[in-house]
Design a protein around this motif. Structure first.
Motif, PDB file in Angstrom:
ATOM      1  N   LEU A   1      43.003 -42.631 -12.168  1.00 19.45           N
ATOM      2  CA  LEU A   1      43.765 -43.874 -11.960  1.00 19.45           C
ATOM      3  C   LEU A   1      42.986 -45.109 -12.403  1.00 19.45           C
ATOM      4  O   LEU A   1      43.578 -46.154 -12.674  1.00 19.45           O
ATOM      5  CB  LEU A   1      44.160 -43.995 -10.489  1.00 19.45           C
ATOM      6  CG  LEU A   1      45.302 -43.085 -10.034  1.00 19.45           C
ATOM      7  CD1 LEU A   1      45.470 -43.118  -8.528  1.00 19.45           C
ATOM      8  CD2 LEU A   1      46.612 -43.467 -10.713  1.00 19.45           C
TER       9      LEU A   1
ATOM     10  N   ILE B   1      51.343 -42.940  -5.952  1.00 22.27           N
ATOM     11  CA  ILE B   1      51.365 -44.237  -6.639  1.00 22.27           C
ATOM     12  C   ILE B   1      52.133 -44.060  -7.952  1.00 22.27           C
ATOM     13  O   ILE B   1      51.904 -43.089  -8.691  1.00 22.27           O
ATOM     14  CB  ILE B   1      49.927 -44.759  -6.909  1.00 22.27           C
ATOM     15  CG1 ILE B   1      49.933 -46.247  -7.268  1.00 22.27           C
ATOM     16  CG2 ILE B   1      49.181 -43.958  -7.921  1.00 22.27           C
ATOM     17  CD1 ILE B   1      49.843 -47.161  -6.097  1.00 22.27           C
TER      18      ILE B   1
ATOM     19  N   ILE C   1      43.901 -42.556  -5.039  1.00 18.12           N
ATOM     20  CA  ILE C   1      45.261 -43.020  -4.728  1.00 18.12           C
ATOM     21  C   ILE C   1      45.219 -44.085  -3.635  1.00 18.12           C
ATOM     22  O   ILE C   1      45.896 -45.115  -3.717  1.00 18.12           O
ATOM     23  CB  ILE C   1      46.165 -41.836  -4.317  1.00 18.12           C
ATOM     24  CG1 ILE C   1      46.455 -40.959  -5.537  1.00 18.12           C
ATOM     25  CG2 ILE C   1      47.472 -42.323  -3.701  1.00 18.12           C
ATOM     26  CD1 ILE C   1      47.207 -39.685  -5.240  1.00 18.12           C
TER      27      ILE C   1
ATOM     28  N   GLN D   1      51.115 -40.766   0.211  1.00 20.61           N
ATOM     29  CA  GLN D   1      49.912 -40.903  -0.611  1.00 20.61           C
ATOM     30  C   GLN D   1      50.238 -40.677  -2.087  1.00 20.61           C
ATOM     31  O   GLN D   1      49.759 -39.749  -2.733  1.00 20.61           O
ATOM     32  CB  GLN D   1      48.811 -39.946  -0.136  1.00 20.61           C
ATOM     33  CG  GLN D   1      48.166 -40.372   1.178  1.00 20.61           C
ATOM     34  CD  GLN D   1      47.419 -41.697   1.063  1.00 20.61           C
ATOM     35  OE1 GLN D   1      46.416 -41.803   0.375  1.00 20.61           O
ATOM     36  NE2 GLN D   1      47.913 -42.725   1.742  1.00 20.61           N
TER      37      GLN D   1
ATOM     38  N   SER E   1      48.333 -36.651  -4.626  1.00 21.42           N
ATOM     39  CA  SER E   1      47.198 -35.792  -4.278  1.00 21.42           C
ATOM     40  C   SER E   1      47.696 -34.387  -3.932  1.00 21.42           C
ATOM     41  O   SER E   1      46.919 -33.441  -3.893  1.00 21.42           O
ATOM     42  CB  SER E   1      46.430 -36.382  -3.096  1.00 21.42           C
ATOM     43  OG  SER E   1      47.271 -36.479  -1.965  1.00 21.42           O
TER      44      SER E   1
ATOM     45  N   GLU F   1      42.811 -38.054  -3.705  1.00 22.21           N
ATOM     46  CA  GLU F   1      43.340 -38.874  -2.603  1.00 22.21           C
ATOM     47  C   GLU F   1      42.596 -40.202  -2.451  1.00 22.21           C
ATOM     48  O   GLU F   1      43.230 -41.248  -2.283  1.00 22.21           O
ATOM     49  CB  GLU F   1      43.283 -38.080  -1.293  1.00 22.21           C
ATOM     50  CG  GLU F   1      44.048 -38.774  -0.173  1.00 22.21           C
ATOM     51  CD  GLU F   1      44.090 -37.945   1.095  1.00 22.21           C
ATOM     52  OE1 GLU F   1      44.298 -38.556   2.148  1.00 22.21           O
ATOM     53  OE2 GLU F   1      43.919 -36.722   1.034  1.00 22.21           O
TER      54      GLU F   1
END
Length: 569
Positions: free
Chosen positions: A64, A88, A131, A86, A102, A128
């Motif tokens: 990310l 995006i 995120i 969780q 995740s 995770e």
């Protein structure tokens, strides 16, 4: 998937069975996802976990940090859904929405996003922690940028009441403080605080930073970082609105802002300016009379406590003391008592510093120490004004205490506050001030101590998984444990602004001066002995009251334990 993920990782020899069991034990105690816990305890690298998930579910893995997600894409998924699952949003391509997850096996998340957005969902895998960091970055509570705030903001309905623009040798400061962007920004901060239910606004300058924080339900949150170059203009604007001297930057100043918000609504702000190392810090206390809770049945009193308190203030004479630290709600409790007593048959006078809310039918006096008008001077004056009920903002010294006690003994009802830890400790404080024990027992009707606990949001609170020992350590008896379901703050929702808490509730201890306690006071007994005797007579301590709020599901154990002291003798 958490249990299955652990088993798959063990089967692929990426972690050991012992490492999985350790993570599962930690999950039982504190919650969290198994993958994140394994990474945190060092059992598997973040990249290895992401690559494993990518191969296992046949979806690409992404970093990310390499993406700069468009704001329009972020808007497609609300923060509540992003935090709940969780996830995006990363990109949009035609009728498809690419979502970083995740847990790509979470079909509930995929279905909810599909339903909410109308797009086909294409999952990709990200770690995770990455995120979580992205959610914090893209859905930041720090608010929009200064440029965003200035776009389309309409403050036409906001006006200052009775403000004289300051004049003098500081033309540049006045000019910059009066510029349209600064005026708009200050108005927006004040309106946003009202909208979010803040009790205080902190405007704070630092060496290279300038920030605005709101206190909501007793906790400070950062809401904005205006450009550093505007710090002097913003602070000057607030000082002008509060009718303070903008040329004086070395001494503390206090003032008041009254805003008209349209539709006849007015809002008061109490303003305090204090010089710090890098400029003046401004703190504004919001005084919203429409939100002032004066109904005693809704303050947090338990049934017997309320009965004892009402009996104490319904007597024609005597003293009732409300004690607790700053910001514990003492003023609200006293105002609610005065509101109940406010009848045409009684002459009520109050000495306050400062007067927070004004009430029709009550003669309120603002203290001015600099000209000699302190609590003792006001009390003396009240006694020459044919009073029935007197309220003194705070008993700080022997002189005020002595006059208050004498007023209580000569046919007047006296209400006041004191800074002590609990109700039994208030007796020792009065004796230490120099009040004789026989005067304390003759004048005191009751002592009330209080604290504030944050209330769990009724929409998103959830059952808490607590160890039995934690409940016993907090003060619950072995018989009580298992008879109720403790609650915990949830993930957050629109009702509570994603915070899990909504409002605050007071916890009280009410100690009438029973005859048994009077005897102990005359004998010079310790605070602990007074407390033990009071409990034997039916007194409930702050901790007992707070634990009752936990049993009722109104607050969580952490709030109850964090705001009250354990009952040790």
């Amino acid at each position: 998937m958490s249990g299955r993920l652990g088993e798959l990782l063990v089967r692929e020899n990426l972690i050991s069975l012992q490492q999985l069991q350790k993570a599962q034990e930690e999950q039982r105690k504190g919650g969290g996802r198994i993958g994140s816990l394994l990474v945190r305890q060092g059992s598997i690298a973040e990249g290895d976990l992401t690559n494993f998930l990518s191969k296992q579910y046949g979806v690409p893995a992404i970093s990310l940090k390499d993406f700069d997600v468009d704001a329009e894409v972020i808007k497609l998924i609300p923060k509540a859904i992003a935090e709940k699952h969780q996830v995006i949003p990363v990109n949009r391509a035609g009728s498809s929405l690419i979502i970083a997850m995740s847990d790509p096996s979470n079909i509930f998340a995929i279905d909810e996003i599909k339903f909410h957005t109308g797009y086909n969902v294409e999952p990709v895998v990200a770690s995770e922690p990455a995120i979580r960091e992205a959610i914090e970055h893209y859905y930041s509570d720090k608010g929009p940028s200064y440029e965003d705030l200035m776009q389309g903001f309409d403050d036409s309905e906001v006006s200052i009441v009775d403000t004289d623009e300051a004049g003098g040798d500081i033309v540049d400061m006045e000019r910059s403080a009066g510029e349209a962007p600064v005026v708009k920004l200050v108005n927006l901060v004040l309106l946003d605080a009202i909208k979010k239910g803040a009790s205080d606004i902190h405007v704070e300058p630092y060496e290279k930073d300038f920030r605005v924080r709101f206190r909501i339900d007793g906790v400070l949150y950062e809401v904005m970082k205006p450009p550093n170059k505007l710090r002097n203009a913003i602070i000057s604007r607030l000082k002008i609105m509060a009718e303070l001297d903008i040329s004086e930057r070395r001494l503390p100043q206090d003032g008041r802002i009254k805003l008209k918000l349209g539709r006849g609504k007015e809002m008061d702000f109490r303003v305090s300016v204090c010089p710090t190392l890098f400029g003046e810090k401004v703190v504004l206390r919001l005084l919203d009379k429409s939100n002032l809770q004066l109904d005693m049945t809704k303050l947090g009193f338990e049934e017997k406590q309320l009965k004892d308190f009402l009996e104490a203030i319904d007597r024609p004479y005597g003293m009732v003391l409300v004690t607790g630290p700053t910001g514990s709600g003492k003023t609200t409790t006293l105002y609610s008592a005065l509101s109940k007593l406010n009848e045409i048959a009684w002459n009520i006078s109050t000495a306050e510093d400062p007067v927070e809310f004004n009430f029709f039918g009550i003669n309120q006096v603002q203290m001015h120490e600099e000209i000699g008008l302190n609590f003792a001077a006001a009390l003396r004056s009240f006694l020459r004004q044919d009073p029935d009920i007197i309220m003194v903002g705070e008993i700080r010294d022997f002189e005020t205490a002595e006059i208050g006690v004498k007023a209580a003994l000569t046919g007047h009802l006296v209400l006041s506050t004191l800074h002590t830890n609990d109700a039994p400790g208030t007796v020792s404080r009065l004796l230490n001030m120099g009040i004789e024990p026989f005067l304390v027992t003759a004048s005191l009707n009751a002592i009330v101590a209080q604290r504030l606990c944050r209330k769990l949001c009724p929409e998103c609170k959830k059952p808490a998984e607590l160890e039995q020992q934690a409940l016993l350590d907090a003060g619950f008896t072995a018989e009580e444990v298992g008879t109720f379901q403790p609650m915990e703050k949830g993930e957050g929702c629109r009702l509570c602004n994603e915070r899990g808490f909504k409002g605050r509730i007071a916890v009280y201890e009410v100690m009438p001066l029973w005859d048994g306690l009077k005897e102990l006071i005359i004998q010079g007994s310790s605070t602990a002995e007074l407390k033990q005797e009071a409990i034997r007579l039916g007194f409930k301590t702050l901790r007992m009251s707070a634990l009752n709020k936990v049993k009722e599901g109104m607050t969580n154990l952490a709030e109850a334990v964090g705001n009250t002291a354990p009952d040790r003798f």
